[in-house]
Design an enzyme around this catalytic site. Structure first.
Site, short mmCIF file in Angstrom:
data_model
loop_
_atom_site.label_atom_id
_atom_site.label_comp_id
_atom_site.label_asym_id
_atom_site.label_seq_id
_atom_site.Cartn_x
_atom_site.Cartn_y
_atom_site.Cartn_z
CG ASP A 1 -0.44 20.62 2.54
OD1 ASP A 1 -1.57 20.84 2.09
OD2 ASP A 1 -0.22 19.95 3.58
CD GLU B 1 -1.37 24.37 7.65
OE1 GLU B 1 -1.25 23.58 6.71
OE2 GLU B 1 -2.40 24.44 8.34
CD GLU C 1 -1.30 16.25 0.12
OE1 GLU C 1 -0.55 15.25 0.09
OE2 GLU C 1 -2.47 16.20 -0.29
CG HIS D 1 -9.91 12.95 2.24
ND1 HIS D 1 -8.83 13.64 1.76
CD2 HIS D 1 -10.27 13.57 3.39
CE1 HIS D 1 -8.58 14.64 2.58
NE2 HIS D 1 -9.42 14.62 3.58
NE ARG E 1 -3.91 12.89 -6.23
CZ ARG E 1 -4.84 13.84 -6.35
NH1 ARG E 1 -5.24 14.50 -5.28
NH2 ARG E 1 -5.36 14.14 -7.52
CG HIS F 1 -12.86 13.91 -0.16
ND1 HIS F 1 -12.88 14.02 -1.53
CD2 HIS F 1 -11.97 14.84 0.27
CE1 HIS F 1 -12.05 14.98 -1.91
NE2 HIS F 1 -11.48 15.49 -0.83
C1 UD1 Z 1 -6.96 17.91 -2.17
C2 UD1 Z 1 -5.51 18.26 -1.91
C3 UD1 Z 1 -5.08 17.77 -0.53
C4 UD1 Z 1 -6.05 18.26 0.54
C5 UD1 Z 1 -7.46 17.85 0.17
C6 UD1 Z 1 -8.45 18.38 1.16
C7 UD1 Z 1 -3.95 18.23 -3.79
C8 UD1 Z 1 -3.20 17.42 -4.74
N1 UD1 Z 1 -4.69 17.59 -2.90
O1 UD1 Z 1 -7.04 16.49 -2.25
O2 UD1 Z 1 -3.80 18.25 -0.25
O3 UD1 Z 1 -5.71 17.66 1.77
O4 UD1 Z 1 -7.76 18.41 -1.12
O5 UD1 Z 1 -9.70 17.79 1.02
O6 UD1 Z 1 -3.90 19.43 -3.85
N2 UD1 Z 1 -14.28 16.36 -5.88
C9 UD1 Z 1 -15.58 16.73 -6.14
N3 UD1 Z 1 -16.06 17.86 -5.51
C10 UD1 Z 1 -15.33 18.61 -4.66
C11 UD1 Z 1 -14.02 18.21 -4.39
C12 UD1 Z 1 -13.48 17.09 -5.01
O7 UD1 Z 1 -16.27 16.09 -6.90
O8 UD1 Z 1 -15.84 19.61 -4.14
C13 UD1 Z 1 -13.72 15.15 -6.55
C14 UD1 Z 1 -13.36 15.40 -8.02
O9 UD1 Z 1 -13.66 14.25 -8.76
C15 UD1 Z 1 -11.84 15.57 -7.94
C16 UD1 Z 1 -11.48 14.61 -6.82
O10 UD1 Z 1 -12.54 14.73 -5.88
O11 UD1 Z 1 -11.21 15.27 -9.16
C17 UD1 Z 1 -10.17 14.83 -6.13
O12 UD1 Z 1 -9.99 16.19 -5.75
P1 UD1 Z 1 -8.50 16.79 -5.60
O13 UD1 Z 1 -8.60 18.21 -5.19
O14 UD1 Z 1 -7.71 16.49 -6.80
O15 UD1 Z 1 -7.87 15.89 -4.46
P2 UD1 Z 1 -8.24 15.75 -2.93
O16 UD1 Z 1 -8.06 14.32 -2.58
O17 UD1 Z 1 -9.52 16.41 -2.65
N1 UDP Z 2 -14.29 19.32 7.28
C1 UDP Z 2 -15.57 19.77 7.00
N2 UDP Z 2 -16.52 18.86 6.59
C2 UDP Z 2 -16.24 17.54 6.43
C3 UDP Z 2 -14.92 17.09 6.70
C4 UDP Z 2 -13.96 18.02 7.11
O1 UDP Z 2 -15.86 20.95 7.14
O2 UDP Z 2 -17.14 16.78 6.05
C5 UDP Z 2 -13.28 20.29 7.73
C6 UDP Z 2 -12.50 19.91 8.97
O3 UDP Z 2 -13.13 20.33 10.15
C7 UDP Z 2 -11.18 20.64 8.73
C8 UDP Z 2 -11.01 20.58 7.23
O4 UDP Z 2 -12.32 20.35 6.70
O5 UDP Z 2 -11.28 22.00 9.09
C9 UDP Z 2 -10.08 19.48 6.84
O6 UDP Z 2 -10.14 19.31 5.49
P1 UDP Z 2 -9.61 18.01 4.75
O7 UDP Z 2 -9.67 16.84 5.65
O8 UDP Z 2 -10.36 17.95 3.47
O9 UDP Z 2 -8.13 18.41 4.38
P2 UDP Z 2 -6.73 18.34 5.15
O10 UDP Z 2 -6.88 19.01 6.46
O11 UDP Z 2 -6.37 16.91 5.28
O12 UDP Z 2 -5.81 19.05 4.23
#
Ligand code: UD1
Ligand code: UDP
Length: 385
Positions: A96, A118, A132, A209, A211, A242
């Site tokens: 998602d 999924e 999502e 973490h 949104r 995160h």
């Molecule tokens: C994204 C997904 C969410 C998922 C989550 C898992 C969307 C809109 N959101 O949310 O569905 O549950 O990932 O974690 O698709 N950043 C870093 N390094 C990284 C990753 C992120 O610096 O490796 C920072 C960046 O500034 C980035 C921000 O985090 O702009 C947000 O990342 P983004 O992928 O947009 O949203 P998530 O909250 O991570």
């Molecule tokens: N996870 C990880 N390291 C972390 C936090 C989460 O490997 O520091 C793993 C967790 O076990 C799970 C997945 O990341 O498998 C969940 O990811 P996240 O919470 O980012 O996304 P969501 O499941 O909410 O989409």
């Protein structure tokens, strides 16, 4: 050979696609390619390293504080180039995220079939989780073949008019992943985790973490965690924070110097899973953790007001706490002080999978493409639960 392109971009997609990609790569009936949008960078690379997956294409789109439009547009443009070059028979997307949506849209624009892993999770609230819920609905509308983890998600798709024959109930691939990472003799390598007293202390594992929790809800969560730490000296709160700068500003600002709370960088998935296996309970707004922790018998308080994963709530291992300071504190307090209540929740249940989801997805693909004449049996949770 069936030419498959898997597209993903974030940590959870990578964890959940890794077992499937490994199985596809090992099967000579498939010609398997991987494209990462790298919507996440460090957090994606951590997973690729642990599972030893080397993408064939890497769009490297992540930007600091990226918007949904940034992700959608940059992924779509990059993906079109790759699809036109590769001409896959089918594109697999997962879950998602905005990468999932852009991946299926790019496939649709180029008239390539879409397989949705999924598929069918729903809250029926367009803004929660945001974005999502809409991403998975739109992906579902474009998908040709749907891999639903459970009967509940299958039923959601049927209600929306998806033909029964296009849905396969496979279990969730996250349980496949968990089976490869959990090891009773696992040695932690992060200093803080090496030093933890897992027997003497109650370890509370936290991630938050999303949104829709940014701002006030996350502040409420942090206040509740602080109160738990202040009231329970035998508790260690481990919060893997995160990389999102908006999350880090709030969490480090409010919990940076609180005794009993350790703020860590995102953990490698093997450490994360083994920490979960050893902890007392989990507090999280993550979707993946809600699926993993029940299979390890760990109670979960979900820091959201709804969930698209109702199965473990039914079994009693997961409860919704919302992002309400008082409610989170009280629910955690009960589990920390009332052993009966703790034991009622600490049941190992596996409504999400049996570790064979990737195998079922592969069998479904072979059936769909006419390579095999046998439709695989649907996943059913073990009967003792
Ligand atoms: C994204 C997904 C969410 C998922 C989550 C898992 C969307 C809109 N959101 O949310 O569905 O549950 O990932 O974690 O698709 N950043 C870093 N390094 C990284 C990753 C992120 O610096 O490796 C920072 C960046 O500034 C980035 C921000 O985090 O702009 C947000 O990342 P983004 O992928 O947009 O949203 P998530 O909250 O991570
Ligand atoms: N996870 C990880 N390291 C972390 C936090 C989460 O490997 O520091 C793993 C967790 O076990 C799970 C997945 O990341 O498998 C969940 O990811 P996240 O919470 O980012 O996304 P969501 O499941 O909410 O989409």
């Amino acid at each position: 050979m069936i030419k498959i392109l898997s597209i993903f971009g974030t940590r959870p997609e990578a964890i959940k696609m890794a077992p499937l990609i490994k199985a596809l790569k090992a099967d000579s009936r498939f010609d398997t390619y991987v494209c990462v949008t790298a919507q996440h960078r460090e957090m994606l690379d951590q997973v690729l390293k642990i599972f030893d997956i080397r993408p064939d294409f890497d769009l490297d789109i992540m930007k600091d504080r990226q918007t949904l439009t940034d992700i959608t547009v940059n992924a779509l443009i990059g993906l079109e180039r790759i699809i036109k070059k590769l001409h896959p028979d089918i594109i697999l997307v997962h879950g998602d995220t905005t990468t999932t949506f852009a991946g299926s849209l790019a496939a649709f624009y180029n008239k390539v079939r879409v397989g949705h892993v999924e598929a069918g999770l729903r809250t029926y609230d367009k803004y929660s989780p945001y974005p999502e819920e809409m991403n998975r609905k739109l992906t579902g509308a474009m998908a040709d073949i749907h891999f639903s983890p459970t009967d509940t998600s299958r039923a959601n798709l049927l209600r929306e008019g998806v033909p029964e024959g296009n849905i396969y109930v496979t279990g969730n691939t996250v349980i496949d992943a968990l089976k490869t990472t959990i090891n009773k003799d696992f040695k932690f390598y992060t200093e803080e985790l090496k030093k933890l007293d897992y027997d003497g202390k109650k370890v509370l594992m936290v991630t938050a973490h999303r949104r829709e929790n940014l701002g006030k809800p996350l502040e409420n969560i942090c206040r509740a965690l602080k109160k738990i730490a202040e009231n329970h000296k035998n508790v260690e709160i481990i919060y893997a924070v995160h990389k999102n700068p908006a999350v880090r500003a709030t969490v480090f600002g409010m919990l940076g110097n609180v005794p009993g709370v350790k703020l860590l960088d995102p953990l490698d998935v093997d450490e994360m899973h083994n920490l979960m296996d050893k902890c007392f309970m989990v507090l999280t707004d993550s979707g993946g953790l809600q699926e993993e922790a029940p299979s390890l018998g760990k109670p979960v308080l979900v820091l959201r007001s709804e969930t698209e994963r109702p199965e473990a709530i039914k079994f009693g291992t997961v409860k919704l706490a919302g992002a309400d300071e008082k409610r989170i504190f009280e629910m955690a307090n009960t589990l920390l002080t009332d052993e009966k209540e703790y034991l009622r929740m600490a049941n190992a249940v596996n409504p999400y999978g049996d570790g064979r989801a990737s195998e079922r997805i592969i069998d479904s693909l072979l059936y769909y493409f006419g390579v095999s004449g046998t439709r695989p049996e649907d996943f059913r949770p073990p009967t003792n639960q």
